[in-house]
Design a protein around this motif. Structure first.
Motif, PDB file in Angstrom:
ATOM      1  N   ARG A  33      38.342  17.350  36.966  1.00  0.00           N
ATOM      2  CA  ARG A  33      37.487  17.820  35.868  1.00  0.00           C
ATOM      3  C   ARG A  33      37.275  16.710  34.843  1.00  0.00           C
ATOM      4  NH1 ARG A  33      38.648  19.082  31.039  1.00  0.00           N
ATOM      5  NH2 ARG A  33      40.876  19.266  31.455  1.00  0.00           N
ATOM      6  N   CYS A  36      34.938  14.004  36.250  1.00  0.00           N
ATOM      7  CA  CYS A  36      33.545  14.464  36.284  1.00  0.00           C
ATOM      8  C   CYS A  36      32.939  14.471  34.883  1.00  0.00           C
ATOM      9  CB  CYS A  36      33.465  15.863  36.900  1.00  0.00           C
ATOM     10  SG  CYS A  36      33.759  15.913  38.683  1.00  0.00           S
ATOM     11  N   GLU A  37      33.742  14.855  33.897  1.00  0.00           N
ATOM     12  CA  GLU A  37      33.244  14.876  32.516  1.00  0.00           C
ATOM     13  C   GLU A  37      32.894  13.473  32.047  1.00  0.00           C
ATOM     14  OE1 GLU A  37      34.841  16.088  28.023  1.00  0.00           O
ATOM     15  OE2 GLU A  37      35.863  16.859  29.804  1.00  0.00           O
ATOM     16  N   ASP A  42      28.151  17.206  37.074  1.00  0.00           N
ATOM     17  CA  ASP A  42      28.320  18.639  36.840  1.00  0.00           C
ATOM     18  C   ASP A  42      28.205  19.465  38.125  1.00  0.00           C
ATOM     19  OD1 ASP A  42      25.650  18.316  37.326  1.00  0.00           O
ATOM     20  OD2 ASP A  42      24.956  19.103  35.394  1.00  0.00           O
ATOM     21  N   THR A  47      34.391  21.572  40.320  1.00  0.00           N
ATOM     22  CA  THR A  47      35.048  22.127  39.124  1.00  0.00           C
ATOM     23  C   THR A  47      35.026  23.644  39.022  1.00  0.00           C
ATOM     24  OG1 THR A  47      32.963  21.832  37.893  1.00  0.00           O
ATOM     25  CG2 THR A  47      34.577  20.034  37.775  1.00  0.00           C
ATOM     26  N   ASP A  48      34.249  24.338  39.829  1.00  0.00           N
ATOM     27  CA  ASP A  48      34.124  25.794  39.732  1.00  0.00           C
ATOM     28  C   ASP A  48      34.762  26.436  40.971  1.00  0.00           C
ATOM     29  OD1 ASP A  48      33.334  28.466  39.729  1.00  0.00           O
ATOM     30  OD2 ASP A  48      31.362  28.026  38.870  1.00  0.00           O
TER      31      ASP A  48
END
Length: 325
Positions: A33, A36-37, A42, A47-48
């Motif tokens: 996460r 990626c940030e 995204d 991340t999900d």
């Protein structure tokens, strides 16, 4: 001419494999996460958990380009986890340096991925000295191209699995024009002003940089089959002819891809530093800095226009500015 003893010593190291370097942590969702940030990615596959569970991946996976990240030493140099090898896979560079080749510059790296990594997997890599080229003279100086290959594995009780590979190439060289000691500034308390690094120039690329100095963007063209090519090269990629001239590009194109350089912050560049892969109207692509645009306004496919900027009163570079549709 390279020292014969140096060549003998270097060739004796080629093919040597160096032991394991372990990752500090298992592949894990928090690091994915954060990465990626920072990178501005995204994709919910990374991340999900709910989205990833219903995808063809059946769960979260790590971005492939994080492969190298998992086994990095961290903030302190050479700080590796217990059990990692104490061998120095870069000993060939120290050997070459001892013969009077003090400088090094990264040339290229290539990542190859066998499959996606999943949270909970533990990685390590081994290193092989793949090759050391013959002594070459370039615009930077005279030296050797050194290629190392790092192979990445995931540990399994049933046997470790190869999951990717990193090819890393550097040029270890003796500078063509050794720098003299800098003169003390008029104000002893004033910090020296960092200048933009000058690009390496060779017989193949000199026309391009001289064109920039004159305010023209020149693209190399094969005179036999008319194929355009960039970056400049000594031989045509289509018909293998050595004959070429150049054509002036319109300076118009579109943003094919881009990255935002956040870290490390290197003077005198502004940060974050946007860098684009530009597809010119003529069909070739080139890497160049982006100007006059904020990160959040960048998008793939937007039209851009060439803009020359001169730095330090001597270095003219082609930059690209987004324009209205």
């Amino acid at each position: 001419m390279a020292d014969s003893q140096l060549l003998t010593d270097v060739r004796a190291l080629v093919g040597r494999e160096y032991g394991r370097v372990y990752a500090w942590d298992d592949v894990n969702a928090p690091m994915i996460r954060q990465w990626c940030e920072i990178m501005g990615i995204d994709n919910p596959l990374y991340t999900d958990p709910a989205f990833a569970a219903n995808s063809d991946q059946d769960g979260l996976v790590a971005p492939p380009s994080m492969l190298q990240v998992w086994c990095m030493e961290g903030f302190h140099a050479n700080h590796y986890p217990p059990g990692s090898t104490t061998e120095n896979p870069y000993e060939v560079l120290q050997l070459i340096e001892s013969y009077g080749y003090p400088s090094v510059v990264a040339v290229n790296s290539e990542l190859t991925f066998n499959r996606n990594l999943r949270p909970g997997e533990k990685l390590y890599y081994t290193t092989r000295l793949d090759s050391v080229g013959d002594e070459k003279t370039t615009g930077l100086g005279t030296g050797f191209f050194v290629t190392l290959v790092m192979q990445y594995f995931v540990e399994h009780k049933s046997g470790d699995e190869a999951v990717g590979e990193l090819l890393f190439r550097v040029f270890k060289f003796r500078p063509a024009h050794p720098q003299t000691a800098p003169q003390a500034p008029a104000d002893a308390n004033a910090a020296p002003v960092a200048k933009r690094p000058k690009p390496g120039m060779s017989d193949d690329t000199r026309f391009f940089w001289e064109g920039c100095d004159a305010g023209t963007l020149l693209i190399q063209r094969c005179t036999q089959c008319q194929t355009l090519r960039h970056p400049p090269a000594p031989v045509c990629i289509e018909c293998h002819s050595f004959d070429w001239d150049s054509v002036q590009a319109s300076g118009r194109g579109q943003l094919y891809s881009f990255v935002i350089m956040h870290y490390p912050e290197v003077a005198p560049f502004d940060h974050p530093n946007p860098i684009g892969l530009i597809e010119l109207q003529e069909g070739v692509r080139m890497v160049a800095g982006l100007t006059g645009v904020a990160r959040e306004d960048l998008r793939i496919g937007q039209p851009v226009q060439l803009e020359f900027q001169t730095f330090d009163g001597e270095l003219t570079l082609p930059l690209f500015r987004p324009v209205a549709e």
